[in-house]
Write a protein that holds these residues in place. Structure first.
Motif, mmCIF file in Angstrom:
data_model
loop_
_atom_site.group_PDB
_atom_site.id
_atom_site.type_symbol
_atom_site.label_atom_id
_atom_site.label_comp_id
_atom_site.label_asym_id
_atom_site.label_seq_id
_atom_site.Cartn_x
_atom_site.Cartn_y
_atom_site.Cartn_z
ATOM 1 N N GLN A 100 28.233 -10.576 43.729
ATOM 2 C CA GLN A 100 28.631 -11.891 43.218
ATOM 3 C C GLN A 100 30.052 -12.291 43.654
ATOM 4 O O GLN A 100 30.252 -13.402 44.147
ATOM 5 N N HIS A 103 29.866 -12.957 47.632
ATOM 6 C CA HIS A 103 28.588 -13.463 48.153
ATOM 7 C C HIS A 103 28.759 -14.376 49.362
ATOM 8 O O HIS A 103 27.940 -14.356 50.278
ATOM 9 N N GLN A 107 26.944 -13.655 52.900
ATOM 10 C CA GLN A 107 26.036 -14.637 53.489
ATOM 11 C C GLN A 107 26.453 -14.999 54.906
ATOM 12 O O GLN A 107 25.612 -15.264 55.773
ATOM 13 N N GLU A 164 21.469 -18.385 51.719
ATOM 14 C CA GLU A 164 22.589 -18.970 50.983
ATOM 15 C C GLU A 164 22.818 -18.317 49.616
ATOM 16 O O GLU A 164 23.957 -18.231 49.161
ATOM 17 N N ASN A 165 21.764 -17.893 48.932
ATOM 18 C CA ASN A 165 21.969 -17.371 47.575
ATOM 19 C C ASN A 165 20.950 -16.305 47.184
ATOM 20 O O ASN A 165 20.557 -16.212 46.022
ATOM 21 N N LEU A 199 21.077 -14.889 43.597
ATOM 22 C CA LEU A 199 22.404 -15.117 43.045
ATOM 23 C C LEU A 199 22.321 -16.182 41.963
ATOM 24 O O LEU A 199 21.707 -17.238 42.160
ATOM 25 N N THR A 201 23.735 -19.111 40.304
ATOM 26 C CA THR A 201 24.741 -20.122 40.615
ATOM 27 C C THR A 201 25.295 -20.733 39.332
ATOM 28 O O THR A 201 24.674 -20.666 38.270
ATOM 29 N N MET A 208 21.095 -25.226 46.261
ATOM 30 C CA MET A 208 20.898 -23.800 46.525
ATOM 31 C C MET A 208 19.946 -23.189 45.504
ATOM 32 O O MET A 208 19.096 -22.373 45.837
ATOM 33 N N SER A 212 16.310 -21.421 46.295
ATOM 34 C CA SER A 212 16.009 -20.072 45.848
ATOM 35 C C SER A 212 14.708 -20.040 45.047
ATOM 36 O O SER A 212 13.873 -19.155 45.232
#
Length: 316
Positions: A100, A103, A107, A164-165, A199, A201, A208, A212
């Protein structure tokens, strides 16, 4: 051997810590974790070889767990699904202290598989990133009867996850059976699993987050098709990028040749102007140079008459 699985859509997860779902619980903790516990956060590294791996001792994970609430641990366990306790502890530690906080840097490295090997008898977990190209090669050369290792699911996951996440994980646990050789600290593989860890957000309505969730909703049987589409798209982008790079190199070479020709032309013109600007010698200097040789001969000393006679008599 555990199932190869991915995180299901988080909105369907059960609630923890009162009416809050696991996502909200984890989100609240991660917002202030780095500020409240800076000594826990790992320094930025991106190991891609096993010899460079992150080594996480069980003592460190236990210390971190002591700083969290039972509600957080239960919520994170819901997101990770039925992983072994050692894997769950390792992933909580990694998520709050490495994945986290770093990240964006992770990425930026592109598609990788995060390999996590937990050695329960040794009390240690080793973690490193494997690039997509190497993941494909490892799966191609792996023995079909091998326990653990890179599977087709891992390849498809790395080829299709949302960079991205999302983090693509491959996890294995090892333990020494009772009565086994005490010299072997690693033991035998006891569990294998894989998943896409999303991740969490700050804004659940961000693009994002939607990307996901869209990936998470892809049925398991459709993942191969998704991976193939993603691979073709990457190849198309790579060809386009290579073409642009080649065109740019050709333009740079043509410009360099043009600049060199212009430079040579400029130097030639400058040389011509220099020659034209030279001052011609005065006419009197020209005449002087013409008369130097006769005057030089006239100025030579003549031998004495007696020497001439001696030379003549000697010759005779």
């Amino acid at each position: 051997r555990g199932e190869s699985h991915r995180a299901r859509e988080w909105r369907e997860a059960v609630a923890h810590d009162g009416d809050r779902g696991p996502i909200d619980v984890v989100r609240q903790v991660q917002k202030t974790w780095a500020q409240e516990h800076p000594e826990q956060v790992l320094k930025w590294v991106f190991p891609t070889k096993r010899r460079e791996c992150l080594r996480i001792r069980f003592g460190a994970t236990q210390k971190m767990e002591g700083l969290t609430t039972p509600g957080f641990r239960a919520a994170f366990g819901e997101l990770m699904h039925d992983c072994p306790p050692s894997v769950l502890s390792t992933m909580m530690y990694l998520y709050l202290n490495y994945l986290q906080p770093h990240h964006k840097r992770i990425q930026a490295q592109g598609r990788h598989l995060l390999m996590i090997k937990v050695y329960e008898s040794k009390g240690e977990a080793n973690c490193w990133h494997i690039p997509l190209k190497e993941v494909i090669e490892l799966h191609r050369t792996a023995a079909s009867a091998m326990v653990g290792g890179i599977s087709l699911n891992d390849v498809q996951l790395v080829e299709s996850y949302t960079v991205e996440n999302t983090f693509a994980l491959h996890m294995e646990t090892f333990a020494c059976p009772l009565g086994s050789d005490r010299g072997n600290q690693y033991g035998e593989c006891t569990w294998v699993g894989g998943m896409a860890l999303h991740l969490i957000t700050e804004d659940e309505h961000s693009p994002m987050h939607d990307k996901s969730q869209e990936f998470a909703r892809v049925p398991e049987e459709d993942r191969a098709e998704l991976a193939e589409r993603q691979a073709k798209l990457r190849e198309k982008r790579a060809r386009k990028k290579a073409g642009q790079k080649l065109k740019k190199a050709e333009m740079a070479a043509a410009q360099a040749a043009e600049d060199q020709a212009a430079k040579e032309q400029e130097e030639a013109e400058a040389e011509a102007r220099r020659k034209e600007g030279l001052i011609a010698p005065h006419e009197s200097f020209s005449k002087l140079f013409e008369d130097v040789a006769p005057r030089r001969r006239e100025g030579l000393l003549q031998p004495h008459e007696s020497l001439r006679s001696m030379f003549k008599s000697g010759a005779m």
